[in-house]
Design an enzyme around this catalytic site. Sequence first.
Site, PDB file in Angstrom:
ATOM      1  N   SER A 406       0.819  -1.212   0.000  1.00  0.00           N
ATOM      2  CA  SER A 406       0.000   0.000   0.000  1.00  0.00           C
ATOM      3  C   SER A 406       0.852   1.261   0.000  1.00  0.00           C
ATOM      4  O   SER A 406       0.413   2.302  -0.470  1.00  0.00           O
ATOM      5  CB  SER A 406      -0.880   0.046   1.251  1.00  0.00           C
ATOM      6  OG  SER A 406      -1.604  -1.132   1.402  1.00  0.00           O
ATOM      7  N   HIS A 427      -1.375  -2.555  -6.990  1.00  0.00           N
ATOM      8  CA  HIS A 427      -2.060  -2.179  -5.748  1.00  0.00           C
ATOM      9  C   HIS A 427      -3.563  -2.364  -5.906  1.00  0.00           C
ATOM     10  O   HIS A 427      -4.254  -1.535  -6.495  1.00  0.00           O
ATOM     11  CB  HIS A 427      -1.703  -0.731  -5.375  1.00  0.00           C
ATOM     12  CG  HIS A 427      -2.294  -0.311  -4.072  1.00  0.00           C
ATOM     13  ND1 HIS A 427      -2.792   0.943  -3.838  1.00  0.00           N
ATOM     14  CD2 HIS A 427      -2.494  -0.997  -2.917  1.00  0.00           C
ATOM     15  CE1 HIS A 427      -3.258   1.013  -2.609  1.00  0.00           C
ATOM     16  NE2 HIS A 427      -3.105  -0.148  -2.039  1.00  0.00           N
ATOM     17  N   GLU A 439      -4.142   0.152  -8.964  1.00  0.00           N
ATOM     18  CA  GLU A 439      -3.059   1.103  -9.220  1.00  0.00           C
ATOM     19  C   GLU A 439      -1.855   0.297  -9.706  1.00  0.00           C
ATOM     20  O   GLU A 439      -1.396  -0.609  -8.999  1.00  0.00           O
ATOM     21  CB  GLU A 439      -2.690   1.856  -7.937  1.00  0.00           C
ATOM     22  CG  GLU A 439      -3.458   3.146  -7.719  1.00  0.00           C
ATOM     23  CD  GLU A 439      -2.991   3.874  -6.460  1.00  0.00           C
ATOM     24  OE1 GLU A 439      -2.582   5.033  -6.552  1.00  0.00           O
ATOM     25  OE2 GLU A 439      -3.041   3.266  -5.371  1.00  0.00           O
ATOM     26  N   ASN A 477      -3.635   6.570  -1.772  1.00  0.00           N
ATOM     27  CA  ASN A 477      -3.395   6.594  -0.326  1.00  0.00           C
ATOM     28  C   ASN A 477      -2.596   7.817   0.105  1.00  0.00           C
ATOM     29  O   ASN A 477      -2.727   8.292   1.224  1.00  0.00           O
ATOM     30  CB  ASN A 477      -2.686   5.311   0.126  1.00  0.00           C
ATOM     31  CG  ASN A 477      -3.659   4.144   0.238  1.00  0.00           C
ATOM     32  OD1 ASN A 477      -4.877   4.336   0.214  1.00  0.00           O
ATOM     33  ND2 ASN A 477      -3.140   2.941   0.353  1.00  0.00           N
TER      34      ASN A 477
END
Length: 694
Positions: A406, A427, A439, A477
């Site tokens: 992450s 991701h 991602e 994120n």
Amino acid sequence: MTEAVRYEREGSVAVITVANPPVNALGLAVRQGLWQAIDRFAEDDAEIALIVGEGRLFIGGADISEFGKPPVEPYLPDVCTHIERSTKPVVAAVHGPALGGGCEVALGAHYRLAIKGAQFGFPEVKLGLIPGAGGSQRMPRLTGVGPALEMMPAGGSVTADEALEIGLVDRVAEGDAREAGLAYARELLESGAPVRAVGTLPRPADDAAAFDAARALWQKKSRGEVAPLRAIDAIEAATKMDLDEGVREERRIFLELMETPQRAGLIHAFFNDRKVAKLPEIEGIAPRNMAHVGVIGGGTMGAGIATACLLSGLSVTLIERDAAAADKARGTITANLDAAVKRGKLPADRRDATLSQLSTVTDYAELSDCDLAIEAVFEDMAVKHEVFARLDAVMKPGAILATNTSYLDVNEIAAATRRPSDVIGLHFFSPAHVMKLLEVVVADATAADVTATAFALAKRLGKIAVRAGVCDGFIGNRMLATYRGAADRMILDGASPWEIDAAIKAFGLPMGPFEMSDLAGLDIGFMTRKRKAATRDPRDVVPTWADAMYHEGWLGQKTGQGYYVHEGRKATPNEAVKPLIEAARGDRPQRTFTPEEIQRVYMAAMVNEAAKVLGEEIARRPLDVDVTLLYGYGFPRWRGGPMQWADTVGLPALLTDINEWSKADPYFWQPAPLLEQLVTEGRCFADLNKEAAQ
Ligand code: NAD
């Protein structure tokens, strides 16, 4: 006749064939061609007309190349009425999807034959509109308001058999649309079937209770989106007006919606879905072969990733630390597949064969013939290093080694192998077999065909891939950490977590940040803060009340309390959090926040961080940010994405706010250089998208 529509005779039947590949879209040539064909039919001695589509479907919807341009006559509503007003019967034989305009043309005909596999529906709300060519007036005249209320606000569709059941079509047949259509037309002719214009059928009965229920449902469900509610208004008009008046009312609503920012946002999102995979770096590059995937770690993410791969027909070898963990992962995946059968995502008779493509093992050597390995072990660089060194030792040459990290540095992970050009970040989002976003984190050494393979994999899994560069948190994120930080600052300044959640939901997100914490578990945030403690800037704000909650064991839904007390599906604010927040505020000056202020601060933080992400080329184009937030973070689609939102409110105003706030908190509110540059140059994010497309 235009080239897009042919007129031929088959005895006493006039066959009108729409031939406008690839999808027989209702562009100008088709509208003109249909109009002229009906005129010719009127003059001809043919006794009945049959409308069919050539190729894989009857008639697709609007022509997307005409989107955003002024409409040109003949307009579709007039074409449908022209068909309906024919003094000799007209039949439509529909195969494949007839959605939106295609369905409306079929409703203009006097009889409808559906070929098995056909699909009828009105997806207009997905583009911020309602049916615009009489669909909302004609469908309820055939089916009553119930099925129309079910279909139109949702942008839904029905199968051929369902269409027959609700009265939308007159018959279902198998085989070729033209042949079956001709047989049906001849049968109608022999039986002396009259002209039967849908528009002249009696108005559907008004059903106040059904309209009230539909409005209540969509008030709640649409989270600020207006088109579903306007579709209900249009259907209601059919119960009160004759066809012409109703079609005018529908048109009025349609044109009104056409001018809204919601419509612009949804169109932006629609085109971005297509543009996001268009990357010069992978254009023309063949992806590597992909049939057998290894998944390392069978926890929350690994089990979901394995499920997604199995559902798309890939075979999976999943590695866990020991037999018990491997069995547990198999149990989770089996339950996921069973749930997929229940939701109609996997045919029941494919369930066992799909599960047989899974092996759960503990020996890395079993990965030797995998084309791709996706690592989903603990978020810890030492563990990742160890796993990648082992993968490097066993994987065949040319295999791709991917990490689902992450936040961690994919370059550093790649350095644990002797083949960094084969390493990439994939991701996924939780739950990985449900969430659409992937991602694709391209590291410094990643080979172009590895990136191309990642995009091909996403497509195969039914996901949307966004290219991201390496940084802490990549696109999504990293932005989340910042707007979440803005929420924490508002708490210290006087807002409550529940006020913030309510304001963010009113903006259109499915959940506020604190509900999100409760769902994800407060331990996740605590661990992230712990990981970042060593490198944290002393000017940064730490949500000490959240640490205190963690120490109390209030981890959110899984422990029954967090920011909310959870009882079953009910969540009420947890009053016990208040003193912890008070303690964190100390003697800091307090103020009140309106919902609009909360939204403004939250969104400004999101956009400012996105502008940094773009400036550093972590995201290549503003549209990549928009797609990420839409598919990974529940950003309301009708707003297009945060970059589209920023352009709509205006970048100068946003920058003025940020500069103002930075007086009190210069550390947090550092304006992004790109934002400043765009304001100075009088440009916006849409301009950057355009430049990237050239
Ligand atoms: P998890 O704790 O649920 O699962 C990790 C699994 O890996 C465990 O089952 C563990 O037994 C196994 N494991 C650990 N070391 C191993 C090894 N050497 N070999 C084989 N198996 C091993 O964690 P998770 O939530 O699934 O997260 C996994 C990764 O995915 C992390 O990098 C995380 O940051 C990332 N991620 C998590 C989420 C999320 O929402 N949970 C979302 C995106 C990415």
